[in-house]
Scaffold this motif. Structure first.
Motif, PDB file in Angstrom:
ATOM      1  N   ARG A  23      52.082  -2.774   8.964  1.00 16.88           N
ATOM      2  CA  ARG A  23      51.488  -1.495   8.565  1.00 16.88           C
ATOM      3  C   ARG A  23      52.525  -0.635   7.838  1.00 16.88           C
ATOM      4  NH1 ARG A  23      49.951   0.061  13.394  1.00 16.88           N
ATOM      5  NH2 ARG A  23      48.068  -1.169  13.361  1.00 16.88           N
ATOM      6  N   VAL A  32      47.758  -2.827   0.926  1.00 21.07           N
ATOM      7  CA  VAL A  32      46.751  -2.806   1.984  1.00 21.07           C
ATOM      8  C   VAL A  32      47.214  -3.717   3.117  1.00 21.07           C
ATOM      9  CG1 VAL A  32      44.421  -3.644   2.500  1.00 21.07           C
ATOM     10  CG2 VAL A  32      44.817  -2.204   0.500  1.00 21.07           C
ATOM     11  N   HIS A  73      39.532  -0.991   4.656  1.00 20.05           N
ATOM     12  CA  HIS A  73      40.868  -0.398   4.670  1.00 20.05           C
ATOM     13  C   HIS A  73      40.726   1.102   4.448  1.00 20.05           C
ATOM     14  CE1 HIS A  73      45.061   0.221   3.635  1.00 20.05           C
ATOM     15  NE2 HIS A  73      44.646   0.863   2.562  1.00 20.05           N
ATOM     16  N   MET A  78      43.166  -0.947   9.344  1.00 17.77           N
ATOM     17  CA  MET A  78      42.032  -1.803   9.049  1.00 17.77           C
ATOM     18  C   MET A  78      40.938  -1.497  10.056  1.00 17.77           C
ATOM     19  SD  MET A  78      42.014  -5.871   8.402  1.00 17.77           S
ATOM     20  CE  MET A  78      41.102  -6.493   9.789  1.00 17.77           C
ATOM     21  N   PHE A 124      41.884  -6.636  -3.053  1.00 15.91           N
ATOM     22  CA  PHE A 124      42.971  -5.686  -3.295  1.00 15.91           C
ATOM     23  C   PHE A 124      44.096  -6.317  -4.113  1.00 15.91           C
ATOM     24  CE2 PHE A 124      40.875  -4.737   0.719  1.00 15.91           C
ATOM     25  CZ  PHE A 124      40.477  -3.426   0.496  1.00 15.91           C
ATOM     26  N   VAL A 127      48.706  -6.874  -0.895  1.00 13.70           N
ATOM     27  CA  VAL A 127      48.317  -7.036   0.504  1.00 13.70           C
ATOM     28  C   VAL A 127      49.515  -7.473   1.347  1.00 13.70           C
ATOM     29  CG1 VAL A 127      46.832  -8.333   2.105  1.00 13.70           C
ATOM     30  CG2 VAL A 127      45.944  -7.674  -0.142  1.00 13.70           C
TER      31      VAL A 127
END
Ligand code: DC
Length: 248
Positions: A23, A32, A73, A78, A124, A127
């Motif tokens: 994260r 993401v 997202h 998430m 996306f 990632v």
């Protein structure tokens, strides 16, 4: 925003800090975050709620056919929506944690969840994904691959602190046993077993916190990027989410 597409994979055992690190890294790189454990947890929760036998992959497969699983997202996390209901918190329930290995060790169910993970990533440009098999099976051509490890006792202690902070009474010894059981199931399953991908950089997190791990990753990414293309800022030029060279 740059149109370059890339994927960074982070694999490792339970409690090693993958989610926190993934994260944070995603945030630092404007990417993401894909939490693949959440996909296994979502199916486990749906099966528990509907009384489906988790040891029967065919029954769970039929459940998946008839369940709307959505992963989205938002603000760096998430969100997981099952049949229109937000279960982002519910999938962390200890009952789910205890049962999820049955879904994770069923090859046909893994195959379906891997497709779902790839479909999520394809939406996306950038990632950062974390799990057990991301660098080995799901995104073998990821731009950078990391493998995190830490002593089981330290991983149990971290879980203990987290649960304590959340006001939950837990036994450190029981947590350690659970971690060891999950390691065994993760390492020994026939499909998507836990192991470092070829070309992955392994980082031992036993004695360093998440911020230090992320700094280390960023430094490694930067060095690798500079080595490969002087004066080219990260990310390097690539041809697609799964087309970059692995980190050799
Ligand atoms: O990381 P986690 O605790 O949320 O993972 C939940 C379970 O899913 C755990 O038993 C391992 C499994 N898993 C997996 O088999 N493959 C992944 N890519 C992610 C998780």
């Amino acid at each position: 925003m740059s149109q370059e597409r890339w994927i960074i994979t982070i694999d490792g055992p339970a409690g090693v800090g993958k989610s926190t690190v993934a994260r944070m890294l995603a945030q630092r790189l404007d990417a993401v975050f894909l939490d693949t454990g959440a996909t296994y947890r979502a199916v486990t929760l749906a099966a528990l709620q509907k009384g489906i036998d988790l040891l029967d992959p065919q029954a769970v497969g039929r459940l998946m056919d008839n369940t709307d699983l959505q992963f989205s997202h938002a603000n760096g996390i998430m969100a997981v929506i099952v049949d229109g209901i937000d279960v982002t918190a519910a999938i962390r329930d200890p009952a789910v944690t205890e049962q999820v290995r049955h879904i994770a060790s069923a090859p046909p169910l893994r195959a379906r969840l891997v497709q779902l993970q790839r479909a999520f990533a394809a939406r996306f440009d950038r990632v950062v994904t974390e799990g057990r098999d991301q660098g080995t099976v799901v995104f073998p051509d990821a731009r950078f691959k990391f493998f995190l490890k830490a002593d089981a006792a330290e991983r149990a202690r971290r879980r203990y602190d987290e649960l304590k902070a959340a006001g939950k009474e837990v036994d450190l010894q029981v947590l350690l046993e659970q971690i060891k059981r999950r390691d065994e199931s993760d390492v020994n399953r026939s499909v998507g077993p836990l192991r470092p991908a070829a070309g992955a950089v392994t980082i031992d997190t036993t004695d360093i916190d998440a911020a230090a791990v992320v700094d280390k990753m960023l430094a490694l990414i930067k060095t690798a990027s500079l080595k490969r293309a002087p004066n080219t800022p990260f990310p390097l030029r690539g041809t697609g989410p799964c087309q970059g060279e692995s980190n050799k």
